[in-house]
Design a protein around this motif. Structure first.
Motif, mmCIF file in Angstrom:
data_model
loop_
_atom_site.group_PDB
_atom_site.id
_atom_site.type_symbol
_atom_site.label_atom_id
_atom_site.label_comp_id
_atom_site.label_asym_id
_atom_site.label_seq_id
_atom_site.Cartn_x
_atom_site.Cartn_y
_atom_site.Cartn_z
ATOM 1 N N VAL A 1 66.966 37.927 58.745
ATOM 2 C CA VAL A 1 66.527 36.712 58.065
ATOM 3 C C VAL A 1 65.670 37.109 56.867
ATOM 4 O O VAL A 1 64.796 37.975 56.963
ATOM 5 N N GLY A 2 65.969 36.512 55.736
ATOM 6 C CA GLY A 2 65.256 36.803 54.505
ATOM 7 C C GLY A 2 65.920 37.856 53.633
ATOM 8 O O GLY A 2 65.543 38.029 52.475
ATOM 9 N N ASP A 3 66.886 38.563 54.181
ATOM 10 C CA ASP A 3 67.590 39.584 53.407
ATOM 11 C C ASP A 3 68.463 38.951 52.326
ATOM 12 O O ASP A 3 68.938 37.812 52.457
ATOM 13 N N ARG A 4 68.718 39.751 51.296
ATOM 14 C CA ARG A 4 69.676 39.380 50.271
ATOM 15 C C ARG A 4 71.038 39.901 50.726
ATOM 16 O O ARG A 4 71.179 41.071 51.088
ATOM 17 N N VAL A 5 72.033 39.023 50.713
ATOM 18 C CA VAL A 5 73.368 39.361 51.193
ATOM 19 C C VAL A 5 74.369 39.173 50.062
ATOM 20 O O VAL A 5 74.341 38.156 49.369
ATOM 21 N N THR A 6 75.245 40.159 49.909
ATOM 22 C CA THR A 6 76.265 40.073 48.864
ATOM 23 C C THR A 6 77.642 40.324 49.457
ATOM 24 O O THR A 6 77.846 41.295 50.199
ATOM 25 N N ILE A 7 78.564 39.456 49.131
ATOM 26 C CA ILE A 7 79.963 39.558 49.557
ATOM 27 C C ILE A 7 80.801 39.665 48.299
ATOM 28 O O ILE A 7 80.570 38.945 47.324
ATOM 29 N N THR A 8 81.758 40.571 48.323
ATOM 30 C CA THR A 8 82.604 40.732 47.145
ATOM 31 C C THR A 8 84.033 40.272 47.422
ATOM 32 O O THR A 8 84.506 40.301 48.565
ATOM 33 N N PRO B 1 72.545 24.624 49.075
ATOM 34 C CA PRO B 1 71.233 25.219 48.770
ATOM 35 C C PRO B 1 71.297 26.255 47.640
ATOM 36 O O PRO B 1 72.277 27.001 47.518
ATOM 37 N N SER B 2 70.243 26.307 46.881
ATOM 38 C CA SER B 2 70.213 27.176 45.697
ATOM 39 C C SER B 2 70.136 28.655 46.039
ATOM 40 O O SER B 2 70.240 29.503 45.148
ATOM 41 N N ARG B 3 69.945 29.000 47.310
ATOM 42 C CA ARG B 3 69.953 30.426 47.674
ATOM 43 C C ARG B 3 71.365 31.013 47.582
ATOM 44 O O ARG B 3 71.531 32.233 47.603
ATOM 45 N N PHE B 4 72.355 30.147 47.504
ATOM 46 C CA PHE B 4 73.735 30.607 47.300
ATOM 47 C C PHE B 4 74.025 30.683 45.807
ATOM 48 O O PHE B 4 73.676 29.770 45.047
ATOM 49 N N SER B 5 74.664 31.758 45.388
ATOM 50 C CA SER B 5 75.073 31.881 43.998
ATOM 51 C C SER B 5 76.359 32.697 43.919
ATOM 52 O O SER B 5 76.662 33.489 44.817
ATOM 53 N N ILE C 1 73.746 35.475 48.850
ATOM 54 C CA ILE C 1 72.762 34.632 49.530
ATOM 55 C C ILE C 1 71.432 35.324 49.290
ATOM 56 O O ILE C 1 71.210 36.448 49.755
ATOM 57 N N SER C 2 70.552 34.682 48.564
ATOM 58 C CA SER C 2 69.338 35.374 48.108
ATOM 59 C C SER C 2 68.355 35.654 49.243
ATOM 60 O O SER C 2 67.640 36.658 49.222
ATOM 61 N N SER C 3 68.325 34.776 50.224
ATOM 62 C CA SER C 3 67.424 34.943 51.359
ATOM 63 C C SER C 3 68.126 34.357 52.587
ATOM 64 O O SER C 3 68.134 33.141 52.776
ATOM 65 N N LEU C 4 68.709 35.209 53.389
ATOM 66 C CA LEU C 4 69.545 34.773 54.504
ATOM 67 C C LEU C 4 68.747 33.944 55.501
ATOM 68 O O LEU C 4 67.637 34.331 55.917
ATOM 69 N N GLN C 5 69.307 32.815 55.882
ATOM 70 C CA GLN C 5 68.698 31.924 56.866
ATOM 71 C C GLN C 5 69.560 31.855 58.123
ATOM 72 O O GLN C 5 70.771 32.075 58.056
ATOM 73 N N PRO C 6 68.969 31.524 59.255
ATOM 74 C CA PRO C 6 69.761 31.458 60.502
ATOM 75 C C PRO C 6 70.959 30.512 60.399
ATOM 76 O O PRO C 6 72.010 30.780 60.984
ATOM 77 N N GLU C 7 70.815 29.447 59.636
ATOM 78 C CA GLU C 7 71.912 28.479 59.507
ATOM 79 C C GLU C 7 73.041 28.986 58.612
ATOM 80 O O GLU C 7 74.064 28.315 58.482
ATOM 81 N N GLN D 1 90.469 37.288 53.244
ATOM 82 C CA GLN D 1 90.591 37.375 54.699
ATOM 83 C C GLN D 1 89.319 36.951 55.426
ATOM 84 O O GLN D 1 89.317 36.809 56.651
ATOM 85 N N GLY D 2 88.235 36.754 54.704
ATOM 86 C CA GLY D 2 86.993 36.274 55.288
ATOM 87 C C GLY D 2 85.972 37.378 55.523
ATOM 88 O O GLY D 2 86.329 38.543 55.751
ATOM 89 N N THR D 3 84.704 36.997 55.454
ATOM 90 C CA THR D 3 83.589 37.882 55.763
ATOM 91 C C THR D 3 82.684 37.175 56.755
ATOM 92 O O THR D 3 82.170 36.089 56.457
ATOM 93 N N LYS D 4 82.525 37.760 57.909
ATOM 94 C CA LYS D 4 81.688 37.171 58.952
ATOM 95 C C LYS D 4 80.252 37.652 58.780
ATOM 96 O O LYS D 4 79.996 38.857 58.755
ATOM 97 N N VAL D 5 79.332 36.707 58.655
ATOM 98 C CA VAL D 5 77.923 37.020 58.456
ATOM 99 C C VAL D 5 77.144 36.680 59.717
ATOM 100 O O VAL D 5 77.206 35.544 60.214
ATOM 101 N N GLU D 6 76.422 37.654 60.219
ATOM 102 C CA GLU D 6 75.618 37.474 61.429
ATOM 103 C C GLU D 6 74.165 37.850 61.146
ATOM 104 O O GLU D 6 73.872 38.552 60.172
ATOM 105 N N ILE D 7 73.291 37.413 62.036
ATOM 106 C CA ILE D 7 71.874 37.751 61.943
ATOM 107 C C ILE D 7 71.583 38.960 62.829
ATOM 108 O O ILE D 7 72.025 39.013 63.988
ATOM 109 N N LYS D 8 70.887 39.927 62.246
ATOM 110 C CA LYS D 8 70.532 41.136 62.989
ATOM 111 C C LYS D 8 69.385 40.851 63.957
ATOM 112 O O LYS D 8 68.444 40.117 63.605
#
Lengths: 126, 107
Positions: B15-22, B59-63, B75-81, B100-107
Motif C-alpha cells: 500500500v502506497g507504492d507506485r505501480v506501473t503496468i506496460t 481517482p487521480s492516482r491513476f494516470s 498507480i501513484s499510490s496503491l490502495q487496497p481497493e 492479456q491482463g495484469t493482476k495487481v495484488e497487495i503485498k
C-alpha cells in the motif's frame, strides 16, 4: 444513465447456435457517436473482443470468430444481438455487451467502452 | 492484426507504492488505447482512454501515458481497493484487441 442488459439462454448444446440480445435503456441506441459490441471472458481468463456494430448496420468481427459470428441491431427495440454458430465447449464464457466510442469533438477525443452490461454466463454442454 | 502485450502478468506491491503496468502494441496505434480495471467477479471499468485521459470519476492516482507502440498505466499510490486485473485495449480500427491482463495484488 445508460444501462445495458444481456439476455438469452444460459445453456447451449454443442454444434448449436448461441443467441444473445442486449437491451439498451436510458438513451437511444441510435444517438451519439457510438458503436455496440460483444466481448466475452472465459472463466479465469482475459477479455476477448467478438465484434461491433454501428447503428448504420456496419459490422466488424474478430477474425478468429468471423466465420461463425453475426451481430445485428434493431433500433426500433433499442437492442442489438449476437449469434455464434457451431459452438463448442471453448465458447463457454461470460458474454458482455458494451457501448464503445471513438470520436473527436473540436476540443477532445473520446474512446473505449464506457458502459457494459453485467454479463451473462453461457455454458456449452450437452 | 495488431497484438497487445502487457507486462508484467502479475505483481504484488505494498500500500502506497507506485505501480506501473506496460502495454506494447505490435504496430503503431497512435493514442487509440484504453485501460480497464476489473475487480474479481465484477464488470470491467473504463479508467483511461486516448492513452492518457482519465475517465470521469476515476481517482487521480491513476494516470496513463504513451503513444505509438508503448504505453503505461501508473498507480501513484496503491490502495487496497485497487486490487484488480488491469487490461489495455486498442480501439479505433478493428479488431479491438485486449491485452492479456495484469493482476495487481497487495503485498
Amino acid at each position: 444513465q445508460v444501462q445495458l442488459q444481456e439476455s438469452g439462454p444460459g445453456l447451449v448444446k454443442p454444434s448449436q447456435t448461441l443467441s444473445l440480445t442486449c437491451t439498451v435503456s436510458g438513451g437511444s441506441i441510435s444517438s451519439g457517436s457510438y458503436y455496440w459490441s460483444w466481448i466475452r471472458q472465459p472463466a479465469g481468463k482475459g477479455l476477448e473482443w467478438i465484434g461491433r456494430i454501428y447503428t448504420s448496420g456496419s459490422t466488424n468481427y474478430n477474425p478468429s470468430l468471423k466465420s461463425r459470428v453475426t451481430i445485428s441491431v434493431d433500433t426500433s427495440k433499442n437492442q442489438f444481438s449476437l449469434k455464434l454458430s457451431s459452438v463448442t465447449a471453448a465458447d463457454t464464457a461470460v458474454y458482455y455487451c458494451a457501448r464503445g466510442t471513438d470520436y473527436c469533438s473540436s476540443t477532445s477525443c473520446y474512446g473505449g467502452y464506457d458502459y457494459w452490461g453485467q454479463g451473462t454466463l453461457v455454458t456449452v454442454s450437452s | 492484426d495488431i497484438q497487445m502485450t502487457q507486462s508484467p502478468s502479475s505483481l504484488s506491491a505494498s500500500v502506497g507504492d507506485r505501480v506501473t503496468i506496460t502495454c506494447r502494441a505490435s504496430q503503431g496505434i497512435s493514442n487509440y488505447l484504453a485501460w480497464y480495471q476489473q475487480k474479481p467477479g465484477k464488470v470491467p471499468k473504463l479508467l483511461i482512454y486516448a492513452a492518457s485521459t482519465l475517465q470521469s470519476g476515476v481517482p487521480s492516482r491513476f494516470s496513463g501515458s504513451g503513444s505509438g507502440t508503448d504505453f503505461t498505466l501508473t498507480i501513484s499510490s496503491l490502495q487496497p481497493e485497487d486490487v484488480a486485473t488491469y487490461y489495455c485495449q486498442k480501439y479505433n480500427s478493428a479488431p479491438e484487441t485486449f491485452g492479456q491482463g495484469t493482476k495487481v495484488e497487495i503485498k
